[in-house]
Design a protein around this motif. Structure first.
Motif, PDB file in Angstrom:
ATOM      1  N   ASP A  44      -8.915  -0.313  -3.464  1.00  0.00           N
ATOM      2  CA  ASP A  44      -8.226  -0.839  -2.289  1.00  0.00           C
ATOM      3  C   ASP A  44      -8.604  -0.035  -1.043  1.00  0.00           C
ATOM      4  O   ASP A  44      -8.893  -0.612   0.019  1.00  0.00           O
ATOM      5  N   PHE A  74       0.835  -1.204   0.000  1.00  0.00           N
ATOM      6  CA  PHE A  74       0.000   0.000   0.000  1.00  0.00           C
ATOM      7  C   PHE A  74       0.870   1.254   0.000  1.00  0.00           C
ATOM      8  O   PHE A  74       0.614   2.212  -0.724  1.00  0.00           O
ATOM      9  N   LYS A 105     -10.886  -1.499   2.283  1.00  0.00           N
ATOM     10  CA  LYS A 105     -10.278  -1.591   3.610  1.00  0.00           C
ATOM     11  C   LYS A 105     -10.835  -0.575   4.602  1.00  0.00           C
ATOM     12  O   LYS A 105     -10.882  -0.848   5.813  1.00  0.00           O
ATOM     13  N   LYS A 111      -7.139   1.111  -9.136  1.00  0.00           N
ATOM     14  CA  LYS A 111      -6.742   0.023  -8.246  1.00  0.00           C
ATOM     15  C   LYS A 111      -6.586   0.527  -6.813  1.00  0.00           C
ATOM     16  O   LYS A 111      -7.063  -0.110  -5.850  1.00  0.00           O
TER      17      LYS A 111
END
Length: 286
Positions: A259, A4, A263, A255
């Protein structure tokens, strides 16, 4: 988490390269070059030769400032450090808004809490209609250092960024009847309080105050609206943020966006309450 962080660095470089050669943002400029006090003058302090501003709130007053000019498109944002400690019901904001009877507005609202993490609520109003709240849990402590919070607004989309990561997208879908922000707007930043910002409806713990938020990066990359009401003349291709590189998220940004949402998404109006079709039917999920 390591992946990340690498993605954050990659996206930062990609975004800077996309803007390079078109327009380079000026270094930090004095607050007074672009802004004026909105309210709470005695709760505002200027730091670092006027290139940083501190907004504070206590039980008597909050504070805020606004841009001197009105804008019709751009890439707007600041570096912000939020109040530490038990900031229950304290709301720090950065937003764009018009002043028509049925106004347009694009919001960052940081909802204080007794314990981390801070919740970041975003919202958008078009033609007087809001109720489009989304909230994410910030993956860092925003009280320890400055972080970038920015909004891209052009004729194709509104994108909210946190440290160059896209966290929300609102696409232009006027072709299917969804209103899009086309009113010229001012930039505003405030600190205030509301019980709705606390899950328990608590009032602030004033013994912890005064609560202080800090703002840097006060330059503005935006098209000045000539008549202060209509944004569309600012949707021309002569401004870099209106170029086709900014009409949609690129694959890396998409993307990273998905993500973040997988989360850290805490609430999305698109999955709560009445059906919001067609505006919620999108690859970007609202």
């Amino acid at each position: 988490m390591e992946l990340f962080l690498v993605m954050i660095c990659l996206l930062h470089d990609v975004f800077l390269l996309a803007a390079a050669g078109q327009e380079t943002a000026a270094p930090d400029v004095p607050w007074s070059q672009n802004y004026a006090i909105l309210f709470g003058q005695d709760h505002i302090q200027f730091l670092n030769q006027g290139t940083e501003i501190q907004l504070s709130i206590d039980q008597f007053s909050g504070s805020g400032f606004r841009s001197l000019k009105t804008y019709g498109s751009g890439f707007f944002g600041m570096r912000i450090m939020l109040p530490p400690g038990d900031s229950t019901s304290i709301i720090t904001t950065l937003y764009l808004r018009s002043y028509a009877n049925k106004h347009d507005e694009i919001d960052f609202e940081f909802l204080g809490n007794s314990t981390p993490p801070y919740l970041l609520q975003t919202n958008i109003f078009t033609d007087g209609r809001g109720g489009r709240e989304q909230r994410i849990r910030l993956w860092f402590d925003p009280t320890k250092d400055f972080h970038d919070y920015r909004v891209l607004w052009n004729q194709h989309q509104v994108v909210w960024f946190v440290d160059d990561l896209p966290i929300r997208v609102f696409e232009n879908k006027v072709n299917i009847g969804v209103k899009f922000p086309v009113q010229a707007m001012q930039i505003e930043a405030t600190i205030w309080t509301a019980a709705w910002a606390s899950p328990s409806g608590k009032t602030p713990s004033w013994d912890e105050g005064p609560f202080r938020a800090y703002f840097q990066g006060l330059n503005i990359d935006g098209c000045v609206a000539q008549n202060n009401t209509i944004a569309t003349p600012c949707f021309g291709s002569n401004f870099w943020w209106n170029g086709n590189n900014y009409w949609k998220l690129d694959p890396n940004q998409l993307k990273a966006y998905l993500d973040v949402r997988s989360k850290y998404l805490d609430y999305d109006y698109c999955t709560d309450g009445p059906d919001h079709n067609p505006e919620c039917q999108t690859q970007y999920i609202g």
